[in-house]
Design a protein around this motif. Structure first.
Motif, PDB file in Angstrom:
ATOM      1  N   ARG A 132      43.770  38.995  45.923  1.00 21.44           N
ATOM      2  CA  ARG A 132      43.613  37.764  46.526  1.00 21.44           C
ATOM      3  C   ARG A 132      44.572  36.678  45.728  1.00 21.44           C
ATOM      4  N   GLY A 133      44.480  36.829  44.307  1.00 23.28           N
ATOM      5  CA  GLY A 133      45.115  35.839  43.630  1.00 23.28           C
ATOM      6  C   GLY A 133      46.672  35.843  43.669  1.00 23.28           C
ATOM      7  N   VAL A 134      47.065  37.041  44.155  1.00 22.03           N
ATOM      8  CA  VAL A 134      48.715  37.200  44.259  1.00 22.03           C
ATOM      9  C   VAL A 134      48.715  37.149  46.068  1.00 22.03           C
ATOM     10  N   ASN A 135      47.991  37.055  46.984  1.00 28.03           N
ATOM     11  CA  ASN A 135      48.113  37.154  48.451  1.00 28.03           C
ATOM     12  C   ASN A 135      48.610  38.644  48.859  1.00 28.03           C
ATOM     13  N   MET A 136      47.933  39.654  48.245  1.00 27.51           N
ATOM     14  CA  MET A 136      48.188  41.007  48.590  1.00 27.51           C
ATOM     15  C   MET A 136      47.044  41.559  49.092  1.00 27.51           C
ATOM     16  N   SER A 137      47.046  42.642  49.656  1.00 30.40           N
ATOM     17  CA  SER A 137      45.735  43.354  50.089  1.00 30.40           C
ATOM     18  C   SER A 137      45.472  44.444  48.801  1.00 30.40           C
ATOM     19  N   GLY A 138      44.074  44.795  48.582  1.00 34.26           N
ATOM     20  CA  GLY A 138      43.628  45.506  47.390  1.00 34.26           C
ATOM     21  C   GLY A 138      44.461  46.866  47.415  1.00 34.26           C
ATOM     22  N   GLY A 139      44.613  47.240  48.613  1.00 31.40           N
ATOM     23  CA  GLY A 139      45.588  48.629  48.585  1.00 31.40           C
ATOM     24  C   GLY A 139      46.973  48.528  48.153  1.00 31.40           C
ATOM     25  N   HIS A 140      47.656  47.790  48.743  1.00 33.36           N
ATOM     26  CA  HIS A 140      48.978  47.485  48.361  1.00 33.36           C
ATOM     27  C   HIS A 140      49.279  46.970  46.861  1.00 33.36           C
ATOM     28  N   LEU A 141      48.299  46.228  46.349  1.00 35.38           N
ATOM     29  CA  LEU A 141      48.366  45.745  45.081  1.00 35.38           C
ATOM     30  C   LEU A 141      48.165  47.227  44.198  1.00 35.38           C
ATOM     31  N   SER A 142      47.206  47.947  44.516  1.00 38.61           N
ATOM     32  CA  SER A 142      46.889  49.258  43.536  1.00 38.61           C
ATOM     33  C   SER A 142      48.114  50.012  43.779  1.00 38.61           C
ATOM     34  N   ARG A 143      48.719  50.323  44.836  1.00 37.55           N
ATOM     35  CA  ARG A 143      49.926  51.007  45.144  1.00 37.55           C
ATOM     36  C   ARG A 143      51.187  50.728  44.381  1.00 37.55           C
ATOM     37  N   GLN A 144      51.306  49.283  44.539  1.00 38.45           N
ATOM     38  CA  GLN A 144      52.539  48.829  43.664  1.00 38.45           C
ATOM     39  C   GLN A 144      52.230  48.781  42.294  1.00 38.45           C
ATOM     40  N   PHE A 145      51.179  48.478  41.900  1.00 36.15           N
ATOM     41  CA  PHE A 145      50.877  48.326  40.465  1.00 36.15           C
ATOM     42  C   PHE A 145      51.046  49.636  40.009  1.00 36.15           C
ATOM     43  N   ARG A 146      50.591  50.687  40.569  1.00 31.45           N
ATOM     44  CA  ARG A 146      50.562  51.986  39.845  1.00 31.45           C
ATOM     45  C   ARG A 146      52.226  52.470  39.878  1.00 31.45           C
ATOM     46  N   LEU A 147      52.981  52.224  40.984  1.00 27.56           N
ATOM     47  CA  LEU A 147      54.463  52.240  40.782  1.00 27.56           C
ATOM     48  C   LEU A 147      55.209  51.608  39.611  1.00 27.56           C
ATOM     49  N   ALA A 148      54.554  50.455  39.371  1.00 23.44           N
ATOM     50  CA  ALA A 148      55.345  49.615  38.321  1.00 23.44           C
ATOM     51  C   ALA A 148      54.848  50.052  36.977  1.00 23.44           C
ATOM     52  N   TYR A 149      53.723  50.285  36.920  1.00 19.38           N
ATOM     53  CA  TYR A 149      53.052  50.434  35.367  1.00 19.38           C
ATOM     54  C   TYR A 149      52.392  51.775  35.134  1.00 19.38           C
ATOM     55  N   GLY A 150      52.601  52.722  36.174  1.00 20.13           N
ATOM     56  CA  GLY A 150      52.160  54.282  36.008  1.00 20.13           C
ATOM     57  C   GLY A 150      50.756  54.643  35.849  1.00 20.13           C
ATOM     58  N   GLU A 151      49.785  53.436  36.051  1.00 19.55           N
ATOM     59  CA  GLU A 151      48.340  53.451  36.238  1.00 19.55           C
ATOM     60  C   GLU A 151      47.668  52.277  37.236  1.00 19.55           C
ATOM     61  N   SER A 152      46.598  52.685  37.838  1.00 14.36           N
ATOM     62  CA  SER A 152      45.985  51.729  38.867  1.00 14.36           C
ATOM     63  C   SER A 152      45.457  50.389  37.927  1.00 14.36           C
ATOM     64  N   PRO A 153      45.326  48.973  38.827  1.00 11.81           N
ATOM     65  CA  PRO A 153      44.654  48.295  38.084  1.00 11.81           C
ATOM     66  C   PRO A 153      43.563  48.287  37.113  1.00 11.81           C
ATOM     67  N   TYR A 154      42.737  49.010  37.655  1.00 13.18           N
ATOM     68  CA  TYR A 154      41.420  49.425  37.119  1.00 13.18           C
ATOM     69  C   TYR A 154      41.566  50.114  35.887  1.00 13.18           C
ATOM     70  N   SER A 155      42.359  51.101  35.959  1.00 10.70           N
ATOM     71  CA  SER A 155      42.623  51.904  34.572  1.00 10.70           C
ATOM     72  C   SER A 155      43.258  50.884  33.614  1.00 10.70           C
ATOM     73  N   TYR A 156      44.194  50.164  33.995  1.00  7.24           N
ATOM     74  CA  TYR A 156      44.972  49.357  33.196  1.00  7.24           C
ATOM     75  C   TYR A 156      43.843  48.218  32.392  1.00  7.24           C
ATOM     76  N   LEU A 157      42.650  47.897  33.275  1.00 12.75           N
ATOM     77  CA  LEU A 157      41.861  46.875  32.774  1.00 12.75           C
ATOM     78  C   LEU A 157      40.854  47.549  31.806  1.00 12.75           C
ATOM     79  N   MET A 158      40.398  48.715  32.135  1.00 12.76           N
ATOM     80  CA  MET A 158      39.616  49.460  31.326  1.00 12.76           C
ATOM     81  C   MET A 158      40.234  49.759  29.978  1.00 12.76           C
TER      82      MET A 158
END
Length: 149
Positions: free
Chosen positions: A39-65
């Motif tokens: 929501r903070g970047v006006n994306m859907s959760g699914g799109h953010l997760s997919r794009q984040f994984r493509l860019a950084y090699g892990e999911s946002p949750y994994s990065y947070l943990m």
């Protein structure tokens, strides 16, 4: 013409993903979930997760943990907080989940790490101790070698 707009969109998405990653780095101890980050970047959760994984090699949750575990390692090295206090200090709400993830990334449970770190890293400069003790990302820690030979 389409290639240029695709490249521009990709750059915009990367800038948004950096904002999400920076927010995780800053606010790791706060309650964060993928939907709120999206929501903070006006994306859907699914799109953010997919794009984040493509860019950084892990999911946002994994990065947070991983961020939370890195901070927990630092607090455990200090030795003045219990494992439970460290768990809640870094933003985890479940001691079981925290301990499981910590063990996956570091290779030993938090209580064992706390005992080991007190002796192994004593007197080492902070910058060096952070580098040496950094959790493993994108794969599990190697299993400890058996000493039953």
């Amino acid at each position: 013409m389409s290639g240029k707009t695709d490249d521009e969109q990709r750059l915009r998405d990367l800038a948004l993903l950096r904002r999400v990653r920076d927010r995780i780095d800053r606010e790791y101890a706060r309650p964060l979930d993928v939907e709120a980050l999206a929501r903070g970047v006006n994306m859907s959760g699914g799109h953010l997760s997919r794009q984040f994984r493509l860019a950084y090699g892990e999911s946002p949750y994994s990065y947070l943990m991983t961020r939370r575990i890195e901070r927990a390692m630092s607090l455990l090295r200090r030795g003045d907080m219990s494992v439970t206090d460290v768990c809640f200090e870094v933003g985890c709400s479940s001691l079981g989940t925290f301990s499981t993830r910590f063990t996956e990334l570091v290779g030993v449970p938090p209580s064992v790490y706390r005992k080991q770190a007190a002796g192994e890293l004593a007197g080492m400069p902070t910058l060096l101790s952070k580098h040496v003790s950094r959790p493993i990302r994108n794969r599990e820690a190697p299993a400890p070698e058996s000493r039953l030979a």
